[in-house]
Enzyme design. Structure first.
Site, short mmCIF file in Angstrom:
data_model
loop_
_atom_site.label_atom_id
_atom_site.label_comp_id
_atom_site.label_asym_id
_atom_site.label_seq_id
_atom_site.Cartn_x
_atom_site.Cartn_y
_atom_site.Cartn_z
N ASP A 164 0.85 -1.20 0.00
CA ASP A 164 0.00 0.00 0.00
C ASP A 164 0.89 1.25 0.00
O ASP A 164 1.78 1.38 0.84
CB ASP A 164 -0.87 -0.05 1.27
N ASP A 192 3.12 4.38 -5.48
CA ASP A 192 2.53 5.71 -5.29
C ASP A 192 3.53 6.77 -5.73
O ASP A 192 4.38 7.20 -4.96
CB ASP A 192 2.13 5.90 -3.83
P1 13P Z 1 -8.34 4.84 6.05
O1 13P Z 1 -7.30 4.65 7.10
O2 13P Z 1 -8.92 6.21 6.06
O3 13P Z 1 -9.40 3.78 6.12
O4 13P Z 1 -7.62 4.71 4.64
C1 13P Z 1 -7.00 3.51 4.28
C2 13P Z 1 -6.27 3.62 3.01
O5 13P Z 1 -6.64 4.34 2.11
C3 13P Z 1 -5.06 2.80 2.84
O6 13P Z 1 -4.35 3.13 1.69
#
Ligand code: 13P
Length: 287
Positions: free
Chosen positions: A84, A105
């Site tokens: 992520d 990203d």
């Molecule tokens: P939240 O922590 O607001 O749920 O967002 C999670 C996210 O977008 C991870 O990339």
């Protein structure tokens, strides 16, 4: 076996529902998300931020833990293990560690540099059968030290990145990581509509899933969002359940201090949050 997120997201986009990405932080988190997905027969994406990867002793530890756990728990629904908000270097580390999906990203780079680096990763991920998420227009709020200002993406830049052949595209539409402030004006559906018009079948990704009202989530899905990321909401429900257990003094009675007991309410709370989101996103029964 871990799978690329490509098929599950293409199916979701065509079927007008979304697959949840739930970020993991430790063994309890991973187990809670995997078991809920299996119980609900839902595809799922396990998100690992660079900070969480470091916390869990590195990407190799994470990949080994997830694959071993899937085997031991007999998880048969499609599961993607996804980096992520990966940096350029982090993306390569996760590819090597055995992740099945990568988010590069590059939104903080000038658009040309974002395009060049994404192009390189598209080729590598295609060769290895991995899915790749790219980002245009950074997401607001702060996550693991990455700060975005609630930007709204330029649809033309989204098209330029989508045309490189990425699997899915995250575009800022006024969404924010973490809790939404009281003066938040909501998602920019006009921008989402423009992005979808230019990117066609490309599954779009909505970051910052915590705290977005249900009707906005449903509208976003109707406008092409096929992957929704949730992190903070599981953290909040875990923390609230753990706080309640301790405030009720349960850790002080009998063997209530045993971590298997102490962490159990938080574990169940994560499961409940994941279930609620999978039902809202429409992915139940879609494995
Ligand atoms: P939240 O922590 O607001 O749920 O967002 C999670 C996210 O977008 C991870 O990339």
């Amino acid at each position: 076996m871990l799978v690329s997120a490509k098929d599950m997201l293409n199916k979701a986009k065509a079927g007008h529902y979304a697959v949840g990405q739930f970020n993991i932080n430790n063994l309890e988190w991973t187990k809670a998300v995997l078991l809920t997905a299996q119980e609900l027969n839902s595809p799922v994406i396990l998100g690992v931020s660079e900070g969480a990867g470091k916390y869990m002793c590195g990407y190799k530890t994470v990949a080994s833990m997830v694959t071993a756990m899937m085997d031991e728990l007999k998880i048969t629904v499609p599961v993607a293990l996804h980096l992520d908000h990966g940096s350029y270097e982090g993306s390569f580390k996760c590819i090597e560690a055995g992740f099945s999906s990568i988010m590069f990203d590059g939104s903080h780079y000038p658009i040309d540099e974002n395009i060049e680096k994404t192009r390189e990763l598209v080729k590598i991920c295609k060769d290895k059968g991995l899915s790749l998420e790219a980002e245009v227009g950074s997401i607001g709020g702060e996550e693991d030290g990455v700060i975005g200002a609630g930007e709204v993406a330029d649809p033309k830049e989204c098209k330029a990145i989508a045309d490189l052949g990425v699997t899915m595209l995250a575009a800022g539409i006024g969404n924010i990581h973490g809790k939404y402030p009281a003066n938040w004006t909501g998602l920019r559906f006009d921008t989402l509509d423009d992005i979808q018009a230019l990117t066609g079948d490309m599954p779009l990704v909505l970051h910052g899933g915590t705290g977005i009202p249900d009707d906005m989530i449903k509208k976003a899905i109707s406008l092409g969002v096929a992957k929704i990321n949730v992190n903070t909401e599981c953290q909040l429900s875990f923390a609230a359940a753990t706080r309640k257990y301790i405030e009720e003094g349960k850790d002080l009675s009998g063997k209530g201090f045993d971590p298997r007991k102490l962490l159990a309410p938080g574990f169940e709370a994560i499961k409940a949050t994941v279930k609620e989101k999978m039902e809202l996103f429409g992915s139940v029964g879609k494995a």
